[in-house]
Design a protein around this motif. Structure first.
Motif, short mmCIF file in Angstrom:
data_model
loop_
_atom_site.label_atom_id
_atom_site.label_comp_id
_atom_site.label_asym_id
_atom_site.label_seq_id
_atom_site.Cartn_x
_atom_site.Cartn_y
_atom_site.Cartn_z
N LEU A 261 0.84 -1.19 0.00
CA LEU A 261 0.00 0.00 0.00
C LEU A 261 0.88 1.25 0.00
O LEU A 261 1.96 1.26 0.62
N VAL A 262 0.41 2.30 -0.65
CA VAL A 262 1.19 3.52 -0.75
C VAL A 262 0.24 4.71 -0.82
O VAL A 262 -0.86 4.62 -1.40
N ASP A 263 0.64 5.83 -0.20
CA ASP A 263 -0.15 7.06 -0.29
C ASP A 263 0.24 7.79 -1.57
O ASP A 263 1.42 8.05 -1.82
N ILE A 264 -0.76 8.14 -2.38
CA ILE A 264 -0.48 8.76 -3.67
C ILE A 264 -1.52 9.83 -3.94
O ILE A 264 -2.70 9.69 -3.61
N SER A 265 -1.08 10.94 -4.52
CA SER A 265 -1.98 12.07 -4.73
C SER A 265 -2.66 12.00 -6.08
O SER A 265 -2.26 11.25 -6.98
N ILE A 266 -3.67 12.81 -6.22
CA ILE A 266 -4.27 13.08 -7.52
C ILE A 266 -3.20 13.74 -8.40
O ILE A 266 -2.35 14.47 -7.91
N PRO A 267 -3.18 13.50 -9.71
CA PRO A 267 -2.18 14.14 -10.57
C PRO A 267 -2.36 15.66 -10.65
O PRO A 267 -3.48 16.17 -10.72
N PHE A 268 -1.23 16.36 -10.64
CA PHE A 268 -1.19 17.80 -10.88
C PHE A 268 -0.05 18.09 -11.84
O PHE A 268 0.70 17.20 -12.22
#
Length: 409
Positions: A261-268
């Protein structure tokens, strides 16, 4: 540039403020390194969680983040006292997108303000930072901060998320070892709707390191974003020239596995690529700077572009060239695309130039849009070559994997 168009920058400094800022700007500029060093020391002493869980510890260790902050404020203030200078919207857009990818919110600007202005007084002295000087620079700071907050809030709204809530828990679905030493990571997540009409974007990845710190880094997408999955490449970073090894990149390369599992943001990201399929395109990269360029190539392939595409890449050797095979496949999949390579050590690669990238070997298509990514020195050199070739700087768009010192000055 922001997808919302040119940013509105309030130029209404009161005349007295303009005079004070103009008079004190050289003094602030001469002491800006000392100011920012004290500022960060004060802020991290009061809020140690910011260094552990938000700010890039590697950049802090080598002073890069401090210089980037100094350059941004100085550039903004200089434009306010002389509006004939180039508009700082590119600077502000770049900062705003990076902030949004980290989940920065409006209240955090007050934390920066408190410790930054205390540092200014510490360095310049209370006898210099009079009430008039403090009021003028207070106005500069909040004009810049409010412009950024407005942009970031619009980015959050466009993404369909509450301000700052950009991270999601994803699962690593693929991991591929690239011959260059990079690793390609695919992550599936319960995303909000992803828009794939702006290639060249990046995601922030949050990793909890062995000492308990949660560090965040941005990685360019090498896939054409579709529902639920993103792909990015990570190259390990060795300690070199006084710069520390890459904490997060090295952890991902050595330890992240399928099923984790990994924390990942919405693309910007603010590379202006919305209309990239409508005309000639030149993609120029070095090293791991290939990643946003391959993302753009994936996008162009998926849309069957027939426009002229020129792809230029420089590296130390064929073995060091990340995503080399996929780059070649993507270029070969486009009917009007060419690939030119430069290697310092080409070995038996007969179709590559030897040495550093040199645009005198290339026929640049007229009216093309140019996208450049690599180290600061590489980007500066390419920009200089393009300008010398008569390319309008407004058609040159750059991405850097470091605080944008060179861009902000």
């Amino acid at each position: 540039m922001s997808t919302f168009g040119p940013l509105t920058v309030d130029h209404e400094l009161q005349p007295a403020h303009v005079d004070v800022v103009r008079a004190t700007l050289p003094l602030v500029g001469a002491n800006i390194d000392a100011i920012t060093q004290i500022f960060y020391a004060r802020m991290f002493d009061a809020r140690p969680e910011l260094l552990r869980n938000l700010f890039n510890r590697g950049n802090q260790a080598q002073g890069a983040q401090q210089r980037a902050l100094a350059a941004s404020i100085a550039t903004y203030a200089t434009h306010l006292v002389d509006p004939t200078l180039p508009h700082p919207d590119e600077l502000l857009s770049r900062i705003g997108h990076k902030h949004a990818s980290l989940g920065i919110t409006a209240d955090q600007y007050s934390i920066v303000y408190e410790h930054l202005f205390a540092a200014i007084v510490d360095v310049l002295g209370a006898e210099t930072v009079t009430t008039e000087v403090a009021e003028a620079w207070d106005r500069v700071y909040w004009m810049m901060a409010n412009t950024l907050v407005d942009l970031e809030n619009r980015l959050y709204e466009s993404a369909g998320v509450v301000a700052g809530q950009v991270f999601h828990r994803g699962i690593v679905t693929t991991r591929t070892e690239d011959p260059s030493g990079a690793v390609v990571i695919g992550v599936t997540c319960d995303w909000p709707e992803l828009r794939n009409n702006h290639p060249g974007r990046y995601v922030s990845v949050g990793i909890t390191l062995p000492d308990g710190a949660r560090q965040i880094r941005q990685y360019s997408l090498i896939s054409d974003t579709d529902a639920g999955e993103v792909t990015f490449a990570v190259k390990p970073i060795a300690a070199s020239g006084g710069c520390p090894a890459g904490e997060v990149s090295n952890w991902i390369a050595s330890r992240l596995r399928t099923g984790d599992l990994v924390d990942i943001s919405i693309p910007f990201g603010d590379l202006p690529t919305a209309e990239i399929n409508t005309g000639p395109t030149v993609l120029i990269s070095a090293g791991i700077g290939i990643t946003p360029m391959n993302g753009i190539l994936e996008h162009l392939n998926n849309r069957g572009t027939r426009s002229e595409v020129v792809v230029l890449h420089a590296d130390r050797s064929p073995a060091c060239h990340p995503l080399r095979a996929r780059q070649r496949q993507l270029v070969d999949g486009l009917p009007n695309a060419v690939l030119e390579l430069w290697y310092e050590e080409p070995g038996d690669c007969a179709d590559a130039h030897q040495g550093r990238l040199d645009l005198t070997f290339v026929d640049l298509p007229e009216g093309a849009s140019f996208y450049v990514c690599g180290s600061s020195g590489f980007v500066q050199a390419v920009r200089s070559q393009l300008v010398a070739s008569g390319v309008d700087q407004s058609r040159v768009h750059c991405e850097l994997f470091a605080p944008d010192e060179w861009l902000l000055g």
